[in-house]
Write a protein that holds these residues in place. Sequence first.
Motif, PDB file in Angstrom:
ATOM      1  N   ARG A   1       6.951 -55.002 -34.393  1.00 24.37           N
ATOM      2  CA  ARG A   1       5.903 -56.004 -34.122  1.00 24.37           C
ATOM      3  C   ARG A   1       4.534 -55.358 -33.949  1.00 24.37           C
TER       4      ARG A   1
ATOM      5  N   CYS B   1       5.972 -52.618 -26.754  1.00 17.83           N
ATOM      6  CA  CYS B   1       5.945 -53.399 -27.991  1.00 17.83           C
ATOM      7  C   CYS B   1       6.948 -52.782 -28.956  1.00 17.83           C
TER       8      CYS B   1
ATOM      9  N   PHE C   1       0.167 -56.951 -33.878  1.00 19.71           N
ATOM     10  CA  PHE C   1      -0.814 -56.862 -32.795  1.00 19.71           C
ATOM     11  C   PHE C   1      -2.020 -56.005 -33.204  1.00 19.71           C
TER      12      PHE C   1
ATOM     13  N   SER D   1      10.422 -63.510 -28.069  1.00 15.07           N
ATOM     14  CA  SER D   1       9.197 -64.255 -28.351  1.00 15.07           C
ATOM     15  C   SER D   1       8.428 -64.665 -27.099  1.00 15.07           C
TER      16      SER D   1
ATOM     17  N   SER E   1       0.220 -61.559 -25.816  1.00 15.22           N
ATOM     18  CA  SER E   1      -0.945 -61.890 -26.631  1.00 15.22           C
ATOM     19  C   SER E   1      -1.898 -62.826 -25.892  1.00 15.22           C
TER      20      SER E   1
ATOM     21  N   GLY F   1       3.821 -64.392 -30.898  1.00 17.87           N
ATOM     22  CA  GLY F   1       5.073 -64.577 -30.181  1.00 17.87           C
ATOM     23  C   GLY F   1       6.114 -65.307 -30.993  1.00 17.87           C
TER      24      GLY F   1
ATOM     25  N   TYR G   1       8.048 -63.064 -24.378  1.00 21.38           N
ATOM     26  CA  TYR G   1       7.302 -61.883 -23.932  1.00 21.38           C
ATOM     27  C   TYR G   1       6.068 -61.665 -24.799  1.00 21.38           C
ATOM     28  N   TYR G   2       6.241 -61.719 -26.114  1.00 24.25           N
ATOM     29  CA  TYR G   2       5.119 -61.425 -27.003  1.00 24.25           C
ATOM     30  C   TYR G   2       4.046 -62.501 -26.939  1.00 24.25           C
TER      31      TYR G   2
END
Length: 438
Positions: A107, A103, A111, A82, A89, A16, A84-85
């Motif tokens: 990025r 996604c 992942f 960030s 994760s 993130g 959200y990510y």
Amino acid sequence: MVSLNRRQALRAAALGSTALMTAACGSPFASGLAATPLEPGQVAFWNLWSGGDGARAQTIFERYRAAHGADSLEATTLAWGSPYYTKLSLSIVGGRPPDVAVCHLSRLSNFARAGLLTELTPSTLAGAGIDGTQFDAAVWRSGLVDGKAYGLPVDIGALVLYYNTDLCRRAGLLDASGRLKPIRSEVAFRAALAATVQAGARWGLVSPVIADPSSNWRIFDTVYTQMGGPPLLGGNGTRITMDDRVAAESLRWLRDLTTAKLSPDTATDVTSVSLFAAGQSAFLVHGAWQTPTVTDAKVPFSLAPIPQLFGRPAAFADSHTLVFPRKDPAGDPRRALGFAKFFLENTDVWAQGGSLPVYRPVLDSAWFRGYEPVASTTPTKDIAIYDPPAWYAGAGSAMQTLAGSQVALARQGLAGPDEAVRAIRDALAGYAATPSPL
């Protein structure tokens, strides 16, 4: 709440690119660490779409529910970037991920290489009637990680050139069909800007400069790449491969547009669009996603790909992809893939936001070929450039923020080109020297 070990927590925070505590202090979110069980046959989908994108996504969601039942989809929208990510994760390492998630392609490799996504093998995709050949070939290749597929691309959101058709007509820049004549060099571009000012425009070109590192990064990366610069990063982010000379030259060229009074150095994301929408600028360089805003302003305009001004055609881009978080034990993927295919089949709705669809049945349809002015940007898919793979790169990342901030200073004349390039290199050196925590 599911407890995470230290490595899992560090992995989530790195993916993130934000503090883990920021995500942990938020309210519980559906289908995540504090999830409740889903209804049988229900698909859990996470996205980061708000505003116009959110409204278009909601239209697709309602179509899906109409076809599969009112309780067939649980769609959760989280804060962009960030946060959200980090939450995505965390949900995966915590063992409670959604079935499908959005996604950014920039990025995706982070992942995938962290082992957080389900590989989409040809046999898995075939079971849902999906094949890689159903997507634009260039975008499909860009989304592969070590030759393997982990996501289904939805679109291309790229920098494009907006042009005021009235001002450009007065400046003699349109052909007989009312389209912008080809601009094939930096000299021709500057001449076109000057001609529109002579024709009555306050500015030849506007684009975001102030308080918008991401936009500055996109513009810089486009010019830098067109000038022949290699990707800023190599070795999955372990090396800085930026050509300092080319980078400085690209910043010098961008600054020259403002000192020549062809472009303002004080525009923000909002004011750049507003100036164009008010008819005060002949050209706007911005993301294709601003198309609905400009359309609503009723200014006479059209779109074109970013012209090739230097040695290589290039335009910054990113793509939304649909990914399938890893689940232990793995379940039957057909329901989630069925939703993804439905979404792709309805990207005629999504294209109304300005981005190019990449699912070929929509991209090649008679409807889209006639959908102007968005269809005019179709060549962008062949010149799109994405962020280099690195754990600290991609949409809303540290790399975009750090590099873009220095670009903004150079464009305003608050830092010299060489000084800004040194600052970019210094800012990224610590990240490049730090082993990926993923």
